[in-house]
Write an enzyme that holds these catalytic residues in place. Sequence first.
Site, PDB file in Angstrom:
ATOM      1  N   LYS A  22       0.934  -1.289  -0.073  1.00 41.05           N
ATOM      2  CA  LYS A  22       0.032  -0.020   0.121  1.00 41.05           C
ATOM      3  C   LYS A  22       0.961   1.232   0.035  1.00 41.05           C
ATOM      4  CE  LYS A  22      -1.650   1.604   4.139  1.00 41.05           C
ATOM      5  NZ  LYS A  22      -1.461   2.956   4.396  1.00 41.05           N
ATOM      6  N   ASN A  23       1.841   1.252   0.911  1.00 39.89           N
ATOM      7  CA  ASN A  23       2.570   2.645   1.012  1.00 39.89           C
ATOM      8  C   ASN A  23       3.585   2.708   0.043  1.00 39.89           C
ATOM      9  OD1 ASN A  23       1.050   3.230   3.332  1.00 39.89           O
ATOM     10  ND2 ASN A  23       2.642   2.469   4.874  1.00 39.89           N
ATOM     11  N   CYS A 126      -4.593  12.718  13.471  1.00 41.86           N
ATOM     12  CA  CYS A 126      -5.259  11.575  12.928  1.00 41.86           C
ATOM     13  C   CYS A 126      -5.010  11.017  14.483  1.00 41.86           C
ATOM     14  CB  CYS A 126      -4.662  11.064  11.717  1.00 41.86           C
ATOM     15  SG  CYS A 126      -3.212  10.098  11.973  1.00 41.86           S
ATOM     16  N   ARG A 131       0.878  14.522  13.561  1.00 42.85           N
ATOM     17  CA  ARG A 131       1.437  14.442  12.255  1.00 42.85           C
ATOM     18  C   ARG A 131       1.668  15.768  11.480  1.00 42.85           C
ATOM     19  NH1 ARG A 131      -0.995   9.266   9.737  1.00 42.85           N
ATOM     20  NH2 ARG A 131       0.929   9.065   8.491  1.00 42.85           N
ATOM     21  N   LYS A 171      14.617  15.119  11.205  1.00 38.23           N
ATOM     22  CA  LYS A 171      14.381  14.052  11.403  1.00 38.23           C
ATOM     23  C   LYS A 171      13.961  13.077  10.336  1.00 38.23           C
ATOM     24  CE  LYS A 171       9.970  14.546  13.590  1.00 38.23           C
ATOM     25  NZ  LYS A 171       9.280  14.357  14.898  1.00 38.23           N
ATOM     26  N   SER A 173      11.605  11.551   7.676  1.00 42.75           N
ATOM     27  CA  SER A 173      10.203  11.274   7.411  1.00 42.75           C
ATOM     28  C   SER A 173      10.079  10.680   6.068  1.00 42.75           C
ATOM     29  CB  SER A 173       9.467  12.799   7.485  1.00 42.75           C
ATOM     30  OG  SER A 173       8.336  12.634   6.621  1.00 42.75           O
ATOM     31  N   ASP A 316       4.622   0.307  11.966  1.00 47.35           N
ATOM     32  CA  ASP A 316       3.520  -0.267  11.399  1.00 47.35           C
ATOM     33  C   ASP A 316       3.075  -1.800  11.843  1.00 47.35           C
ATOM     34  OD1 ASP A 316       2.790   2.151  10.226  1.00 47.35           O
ATOM     35  OD2 ASP A 316       3.585   1.713   8.135  1.00 47.35           O
ATOM     36  N   ILE A 338       8.014   6.779  16.839  1.00 44.17           N
ATOM     37  CA  ILE A 338       7.643   7.373  15.793  1.00 44.17           C
ATOM     38  C   ILE A 338       6.420   8.350  15.716  1.00 44.17           C
ATOM     39  CG2 ILE A 338       7.131   7.135  13.448  1.00 44.17           C
ATOM     40  CD1 ILE A 338       9.905   6.018  13.687  1.00 44.17           C
TER      41      ILE A 338
HETATM   42  C1  EPZ Z   1       4.423   6.926   6.439  1.00 45.80           C
HETATM   43  O1  EPZ Z   1       3.648   8.142   7.100  1.00 45.80           O
HETATM   44  C2  EPZ Z   1       3.460   5.790   6.349  1.00 45.80           C
HETATM   45  N1  EPZ Z   1       2.328   6.084   5.450  1.00 45.80           N
HETATM   46  C3  EPZ Z   1       2.672   5.373   7.578  1.00 45.80           C
HETATM   47  O2  EPZ Z   1       1.924   4.229   7.333  1.00 45.80           O
HETATM   48  C4  EPZ Z   1       3.920   5.121   8.380  1.00 45.80           C
HETATM   49  O3  EPZ Z   1       3.666   4.569   9.744  1.00 45.80           O
HETATM   50  C5  EPZ Z   1       5.091   5.959   8.561  1.00 45.80           C
HETATM   51  O4  EPZ Z   1       5.310   6.571   7.153  1.00 45.80           O
HETATM   52  C6  EPZ Z   1       6.259   5.789   9.464  1.00 45.80           C
HETATM   53  O5  EPZ Z   1       7.063   4.779   8.908  1.00 45.80           O
HETATM   54  C7  EPZ Z   1       2.387   5.876   4.059  1.00 45.80           C
HETATM   55  O6  EPZ Z   1       3.422   5.636   3.523  1.00 45.80           O
HETATM   56  C8  EPZ Z   1       1.193   6.198   3.285  1.00 45.80           C
HETATM   57  P1  EPZ Z   1       6.628  10.308   8.463  1.00 45.80           P
HETATM   58  P2  EPZ Z   1       4.492   9.364   7.178  1.00 45.80           P
HETATM   59  O7  EPZ Z   1       6.411  11.537   7.818  1.00 45.80           O
HETATM   60  O8  EPZ Z   1       4.794   9.706   5.723  1.00 45.80           O
HETATM   61  C9  EPZ Z   1       6.908  13.400  11.799  1.00 45.80           C
HETATM   62  C10 EPZ Z   1       0.273   2.768   7.882  1.00 45.80           C
HETATM   63  O9  EPZ Z   1      -0.458   2.145   8.822  1.00 45.80           O
HETATM   64  N2  EPZ Z   1       6.856  14.587  11.010  1.00 45.80           N
HETATM   65  O10 EPZ Z   1       7.684   9.177   8.163  1.00 45.80           O
HETATM   66  O11 EPZ Z   1       3.159  10.456   7.350  1.00 45.80           O
HETATM   67  C11 EPZ Z   1       5.825  12.660  12.221  1.00 45.80           C
HETATM   68  O12 EPZ Z   1       4.717  13.340  12.930  1.00 45.80           O
HETATM   69  C12 EPZ Z   1       0.824   4.149   8.119  1.00 45.80           C
HETATM   70  O13 EPZ Z   1       0.015   2.183   6.913  1.00 45.80           O
HETATM   71  C13 EPZ Z   1       7.088  15.691  11.414  1.00 45.80           C
HETATM   72  O14 EPZ Z   1       7.360  16.258  12.420  1.00 45.80           O
HETATM   73  O15 EPZ Z   1       5.085   9.245   8.280  1.00 45.80           O
HETATM   74  C14 EPZ Z   1       6.101  11.346  12.934  1.00 45.80           C
HETATM   75  O16 EPZ Z   1       6.531  11.561  14.150  1.00 45.80           O
HETATM   76  C15 EPZ Z   1       0.198   5.083   9.023  1.00 45.80           C
HETATM   77  N3  EPZ Z   1       7.001  16.842  10.331  1.00 45.80           N
HETATM   78  C16 EPZ Z   1       7.566  11.092  12.084  1.00 45.80           C
HETATM   79  O17 EPZ Z   1       7.969  12.464  11.755  1.00 45.80           O
HETATM   80  C17 EPZ Z   1       6.691  16.124   8.979  1.00 45.80           C
HETATM   81  O18 EPZ Z   1       6.706  17.309   8.288  1.00 45.80           O
HETATM   82  C18 EPZ Z   1       7.687  10.154  11.027  1.00 45.80           C
HETATM   83  O19 EPZ Z   1       6.557  10.463  10.192  1.00 45.80           O
HETATM   84  C19 EPZ Z   1       6.223  15.238   8.742  1.00 45.80           C
HETATM   85  C20 EPZ Z   1       6.639  14.019   9.690  1.00 45.80           C
END
Ligand code: EPZ
Length: 429
Positions: A22-23, A126, A131, A171, A173, A316, A338
């Site tokens: 999916k991701n 969410c 996020r 960090k 992301s 996840d 995370i």
């Molecule tokens: C992706 O979400 C995945 N979604 C998530 O999958 C997954 O849990 C996550 O990565 C971590 O592996 C998809 O791929 C569609 P991040 P994403 O940006 O990209 C912080 C599932 O169940 N952050 O890596 O939104 C954030 O709050 C899911 O399939 C900031 O602070 O996650 C978090 O603490 C849900 N500022 C951390 O970074 C930003 O601008 C990592 O989030 C962006 C993120």
Amino acid sequence: MDRIRIRGGNRLNGEIHISGAKNAALPLMIASLLTDDTLTLRNVPRLADVTLLMRILGNHGVDISVDGKRAGTNGIQGDTMHLTARTIVDTTAPYEMVSRMRASFWVLGPLLARCGEARVSLPGGCAIGTRPVDMHIQALQALGAEVEIDKGYIVAKAKKGLKGDRITFEKVSVGATHAALMSAVLAHGETVIENAAREPEIGDVADCLIKMGALIEGLGTSTLRVQGRDRLHGATHEVLPDRIETGTYAMAVAMAGGDVHLLGARADLVGNVINVMEQAGVSMSPTNQGLRVSRNGAGLKPVSVTTEPYPGFPTDLQAQFMALMTRAEGTATITETIFENRFMHVQELARLGADIRLRGDSAEVHGVTRLRGAEVMATDLRASVSLVIAGLVAEGDTMVHRVYHLDRGFERLEKKLGACGAEIERLAS
Ligand code: EPZ
């Protein structure tokens, strides 16, 4: 709303086919915005999130067909998708759509890179945390975009096009790395992305962008170097297998006991998970066709894990592993680094008889000898599937409500588990 009923107690034996990730599928579909040619994706999972994104992309003017048929409203039936963004008719992604699926926010970078402007609703918080999207904005600003927030929308402009530069993320992301990558491929000059996420889904998208004509170096490392191109062209790409689905079914087999061949699974994508599972006493061995998982007789050993960006233990799979540890012979500590609010499953697992104590960002899971079926529900898809895993060994019936969460991320879950001997059925509302 549909529910899923599981009667616990059956071992799992047989084969489960692992679907496309999916991701990876979601950002790959979004990459179609970067070219006016056709992007063909194979092995696209049939998921509610994919159907929703089809609708969102359609709104921007992307013409989409699946297995040769134009996209309908009844969900996706095949697994080969053709996407053609000949003309972008609308550069706005409205709140009604982005609020239903966060990943749709990721259209921001490609729309901006291709059209010089984009207006995308802020996604909001969410169930798993606040996020924020500050790093997405930082990436676009580093490439010369003017970004402002207007009535809940991010409005980004780069009338003369984006300009390559250095982007250093404070960090890791996944989403911000996708945003940086999908913007840099059409920027003028070189972009260097430092502290990039190394999740395999990033590599899969980068592979596809390279097939579309992008120049990207450093795949699999935390520094990506991109030489911008004037245009990208069409390509055909197969979505990589879902490592979270792989880990989820491995944990289901570990919980129920038995021996299941996960067809199409790739051991190299789940190295850390294999390590942890082996410490717990579960066997996971690569085969020519996938991964074989088995647990026979012996009890589960407690293993403590901390979620981390790839290649660490994935957030996840945190809920699913916690479900597994509820039956371990001892205490395991599970630490979530995370997302700050990803323990919504704890109270629901407790309804099944689990003994879990929350301490800040950690959960202390004291293994119990029995779980008992109950009515449960969860607020995100991984939490929901953790309840299904617990239900596989709970005595009597477990009824999982709000199944639409599961349908967002697991293709035909009840059929896959049912074919291996689980007593599981979907009850339509
Ligand atoms: C992706 O979400 C995945 N979604 C998530 O999958 C997954 O849990 C996550 O990565 C971590 O592996 C998809 O791929 C569609 P991040 P994403 O940006 O990209 C912080 C599932 O169940 N952050 O890596 O939104 C954030 O709050 C899911 O399939 C900031 O602070 O996650 C978090 O603490 C849900 N500022 C951390 O970074 C930003 O601008 C990592 O989030 C962006 C993120």
